[in-house]
Write a protein that holds these residues in place. Structure first.
Motif, PDB file in Angstrom:
ATOM      1  N   TRP A 107       0.879  -1.168   0.000  1.00 55.03           N
ATOM      2  CA  TRP A 107       0.000   0.000   0.000  1.00 55.03           C
ATOM      3  C   TRP A 107       0.914   1.215   0.000  1.00 55.03           C
ATOM      4  CZ3 TRP A 107      -5.079  -0.769  -0.758  1.00 55.03           C
ATOM      5  CH2 TRP A 107      -5.567  -2.055  -0.535  1.00 55.03           C
ATOM      6  N   ASN A 108       1.191   1.728  -1.196  1.00 53.29           N
ATOM      7  CA  ASN A 108       2.347   2.610  -1.349  1.00 53.29           C
ATOM      8  C   ASN A 108       2.025   4.095  -1.509  1.00 53.29           C
ATOM      9  OD1 ASN A 108       1.271   2.315  -3.914  1.00 53.29           O
ATOM     10  ND2 ASN A 108       3.009   1.131  -4.707  1.00 53.29           N
ATOM     11  N   ILE A 109       0.770   4.459  -1.757  1.00 53.35           N
ATOM     12  CA  ILE A 109       0.409   5.875  -1.793  1.00 53.35           C
ATOM     13  C   ILE A 109      -0.602   6.144  -0.692  1.00 53.35           C
ATOM     14  CG2 ILE A 109      -0.521   7.800  -3.127  1.00 53.35           C
ATOM     15  CD1 ILE A 109       0.312   6.401  -5.648  1.00 53.35           C
ATOM     16  N   TRP A 110      -0.219   7.035   0.201  1.00 53.07           N
ATOM     17  CA  TRP A 110      -1.044   7.386   1.359  1.00 53.07           C
ATOM     18  C   TRP A 110      -1.437   8.845   1.251  1.00 53.07           C
ATOM     19  CZ3 TRP A 110      -2.178   4.039   5.537  1.00 53.07           C
ATOM     20  CH2 TRP A 110      -1.647   2.759   5.378  1.00 53.07           C
ATOM     21  N   PHE A 111      -2.689   9.129   1.550  1.00 58.75           N
ATOM     22  CA  PHE A 111      -3.152  10.505   1.425  1.00 58.75           C
ATOM     23  C   PHE A 111      -4.242  10.798   2.447  1.00 58.75           C
ATOM     24  CE2 PHE A 111      -5.644   7.864  -1.439  1.00 58.75           C
ATOM     25  CZ  PHE A 111      -6.943   8.333  -1.337  1.00 58.75           C
ATOM     26  N   VAL A 112      -4.445  12.081   2.687  1.00 57.71           N
ATOM     27  CA  VAL A 112      -5.504  12.544   3.574  1.00 57.71           C
ATOM     28  C   VAL A 112      -6.570  13.213   2.723  1.00 57.71           C
ATOM     29  CG1 VAL A 112      -6.115  14.056   5.488  1.00 57.71           C
ATOM     30  CG2 VAL A 112      -3.913  12.864   5.493  1.00 57.71           C
ATOM     31  N   ALA A 113      -7.791  12.719   2.835  1.00 52.71           N
ATOM     32  CA  ALA A 113      -8.931  13.302   2.134  1.00 52.71           C
ATOM     33  C   ALA A 113      -9.736  14.122   3.132  1.00 52.71           C
ATOM     34  CB  ALA A 113      -9.797  12.227   1.503  1.00 52.71           C
ATOM     35  N   THR A 114     -10.031  15.366   2.780  1.00 55.28           N
ATOM     36  CA  THR A 114     -10.758  16.264   3.667  1.00 55.28           C
ATOM     37  C   THR A 114     -11.972  16.833   2.942  1.00 55.28           C
ATOM     38  OG1 THR A 114      -9.561  18.259   2.983  1.00 55.28           O
ATOM     39  CG2 THR A 114      -8.577  16.943   4.736  1.00 55.28           C
ATOM     40  N   GLY A 115     -12.889  17.367   3.728  1.00 52.06           N
ATOM     41  CA  GLY A 115     -14.062  17.995   3.148  1.00 52.06           C
ATOM     42  C   GLY A 115     -14.927  18.623   4.212  1.00 52.06           C
ATOM     43  N   PRO A 116     -15.941  19.376   3.813  1.00 52.19           N
ATOM     44  CA  PRO A 116     -16.800  20.038   4.788  1.00 52.19           C
ATOM     45  C   PRO A 116     -17.637  19.080   5.623  1.00 52.19           C
ATOM     46  CG  PRO A 116     -17.605  20.381   2.554  1.00 52.19           C
ATOM     47  CD  PRO A 116     -16.262  19.750   2.429  1.00 52.19           C
ATOM     48  N   ASP A 117     -17.837  17.846   5.143  1.00 47.98           N
ATOM     49  CA  ASP A 117     -18.587  16.852   5.903  1.00 47.98           C
ATOM     50  C   ASP A 117     -18.180  15.462   5.427  1.00 47.98           C
ATOM     51  OD1 ASP A 117     -20.073  16.380   3.482  1.00 47.98           O
ATOM     52  OD2 ASP A 117     -21.404  18.036   4.024  1.00 47.98           O
ATOM     53  N   ARG A 118     -18.717  14.435   6.109  1.00 46.28           N
ATOM     54  CA  ARG A 118     -18.326  13.069   5.788  1.00 46.28           C
ATOM     55  C   ARG A 118     -18.768  12.661   4.384  1.00 46.28           C
ATOM     56  NH1 ARG A 118     -14.366   9.427   6.857  1.00 46.28           N
ATOM     57  NH2 ARG A 118     -14.794   8.153   5.039  1.00 46.28           N
ATOM     58  N   ASP A 119     -19.913  13.146   3.938  1.00 45.76           N
ATOM     59  CA  ASP A 119     -20.369  12.822   2.591  1.00 45.76           C
ATOM     60  C   ASP A 119     -19.375  13.306   1.548  1.00 45.76           C
ATOM     61  OD1 ASP A 119     -22.641  11.583   3.532  1.00 45.76           O
ATOM     62  OD2 ASP A 119     -23.961  13.310   3.184  1.00 45.76           O
ATOM     63  N   ALA A 120     -18.803  14.481   1.777  1.00 48.06           N
ATOM     64  CA  ALA A 120     -17.819  15.012   0.838  1.00 48.06           C
ATOM     65  C   ALA A 120     -16.558  14.146   0.816  1.00 48.06           C
ATOM     66  CB  ALA A 120     -17.470  16.452   1.201  1.00 48.06           C
ATOM     67  N   VAL A 121     -16.130  13.667   1.981  1.00 50.16           N
ATOM     68  CA  VAL A 121     -14.960  12.784   2.031  1.00 50.16           C
ATOM     69  C   VAL A 121     -15.259  11.462   1.319  1.00 50.16           C
ATOM     70  CG1 VAL A 121     -13.450  11.474   3.570  1.00 50.16           C
ATOM     71  CG2 VAL A 121     -14.044  13.835   4.127  1.00 50.16           C
ATOM     72  N   ASN A 122     -16.431  10.894   1.576  1.00 48.19           N
ATOM     73  CA  ASN A 122     -16.815   9.651   0.894  1.00 48.19           C
ATOM     74  C   ASN A 122     -16.806   9.838  -0.620  1.00 48.19           C
ATOM     75  OD1 ASN A 122     -17.167   8.393   3.349  1.00 48.19           O
ATOM     76  ND2 ASN A 122     -19.385   8.652   3.383  1.00 48.19           N
ATOM     77  N   ALA A 123     -17.340  10.966  -1.078  1.00 48.22           N
ATOM     78  CA  ALA A 123     -17.374  11.234  -2.514  1.00 48.22           C
ATOM     79  C   ALA A 123     -15.965  11.344  -3.082  1.00 48.22           C
ATOM     80  CB  ALA A 123     -18.164  12.514  -2.787  1.00 48.22           C
ATOM     81  N   SER A 124     -15.049  11.962  -2.325  1.00 45.70           N
ATOM     82  CA  SER A 124     -13.664  12.079  -2.754  1.00 45.70           C
ATOM     83  C   SER A 124     -13.028  10.702  -2.927  1.00 45.70           C
ATOM     84  CB  SER A 124     -12.881  12.908  -1.735  1.00 45.70           C
ATOM     85  OG  SER A 124     -11.518  13.010  -2.096  1.00 45.70           O
TER      86      SER A 124
END
Length: 332
Positions: free
Chosen positions: A104-121
């Motif tokens: 698992w070689n690419i790690w990233f942080v996904a952010t957004g105004p709410d959880r739905d936005a993170v899920n969509a990302s």
């Protein structure tokens, strides 16, 4: 470590990574402390931002308070790492991304105004890359407030565990304000006034809300955000531990207090793929120094004999402030 030769530059980096003044002319306060002028401070900070020593002067927001975020990972095929990383970084919710030494070689942080936005990302990234995305949500933090002292020797200076959160302190408009602060304050004499004008508020209102959010623990840090790799902290290992759920608190408390461990938190495992609950970061100036800290961690009573993996970061693809509000929301 990169030598920060000028004493004023060192003072700006050492003394103002947190507790940035919440007053109409904050850079004048920095100037008085450093024995120089406001214009000199602004010029020096602008230069350090231009050359990559710092990312911004701004805020960090306590996780999952005014916004939502998650740590995520994909297993990119060898030879396609750059292509996959570019796709990930095109997504507006991604604010940090790294290559690490693992399948698992690419790690990233996904952010957004709410959880739905993170899920969509995460869904967009999975669809566009054709890869499974591990969603490793934060369960509880033990130490997530990191600063880097210029003269701290082989390991960064640690900071205390996060303050207790008072979510009742949040008011309408705070999300837009925090979005502006996490992006970075303008390097001008009266930055809060500029932010207030952008948000259609008064400077006094902005100063009052920054103070209230800081006291409530929602605004976790306000100050100079450094690029630790640029300053010499290049051997950075994420260590994940397969600790039983009932043992996580004791293990996390011991690990967070260990010198050299810079971040520590519990995340949700992924069944049959990623069993690890406890995470820590070790930021060091050499691989040997990082491994020395790891040996001390392995000797802790709560971690002795516990299965773990060490994932050194090899490349940083992106490091910016988190997205707290959508652009159109922040402009309203």
């Amino acid at each position: 470590m990169k030598d920060i030769a000028h004493p004023i530059d060192r003072a700006l980096l050492d003394d103002w990574q947190r507790d940035f003044p919440v007053v109409p002319r904050p850079f004048a306060e920095l100037a008085r402390a450093a024995g120089t002028t406001e214009d000199d401070v602004l010029t020096r900070l602008a230069d350090m931002q231009e050359n990559g020593t710092i990312t911004r002067v701004g805020a960090t927001c306590a996780p999952n308070t005014l916004s939502a975020s998650t740590l995520a990972a994909v297993a990119a095929p060898i030879g396609q790492i750059e292509k996959v990383a570019a796709i990930i970084n095109e997504d507006p919710g991604v604010n940090h991304s790294y290559e690490r030494e693992d399948e698992w070689n690419i790690w990233f942080v996904a952010t957004g105004p709410d959880r739905d936005a993170v899920n969509a990302s995460l869904e967009r990234i999975s669809d566009r890359t054709g890869l499974r995305v591990l969603d490793l949500r934060l369960m509880q933090p033990f130490n997530i407030d990191l600063g880097f002292k210029m003269g701290s020797g082989d390991t960064p200076v640690m900071h205390a565990a996060p303050r207790a959160l008072d979510m009742s302190a949040i008011r309408d408009g705070d999300k837009d304000l925090m979005n502006a602060l996490t992006k970075g304050m303008p390097l001008v004499a009266a930055p809060y006034a500029v932010i207030a004008d952008q948000l259609g508020r008064t400077e006094a209102e902005v100063l009052t809300r920054v103070t209230a959010l800081t006291k409530a623990g929602v605004l976790s840090r306000l100050g100079v955000i450094v690029r630790h790799r640029k300053l010499g902290w290049k051997s950075n290992a994420m260590v994940v531990w397969n600790v039983a759920k009932d043992d996580v608190y004791e293990a996390g408390t011991q690990l967070a207090a260990l010198p050299g461990v810079t971040l520590c938190y519990e995340r949700r495992p992924v069944a049959d793929v990623w069993p690890y609950r406890l995470y820590c970061m070790i930021h060091a100036q050499s691989r040997e120094a990082a491994m020395s800290v790891l040996e001390n961690a392995r000797a802790l009573p709560a971690l002795e004999g516990i299965e773990h993996k060490v994932l050194f970061s090899t490349r940083c693809f992106r490091q910016t402030g988190a997205m707290i509000a959508k652009e159109k929301e922040a402009a309203e």
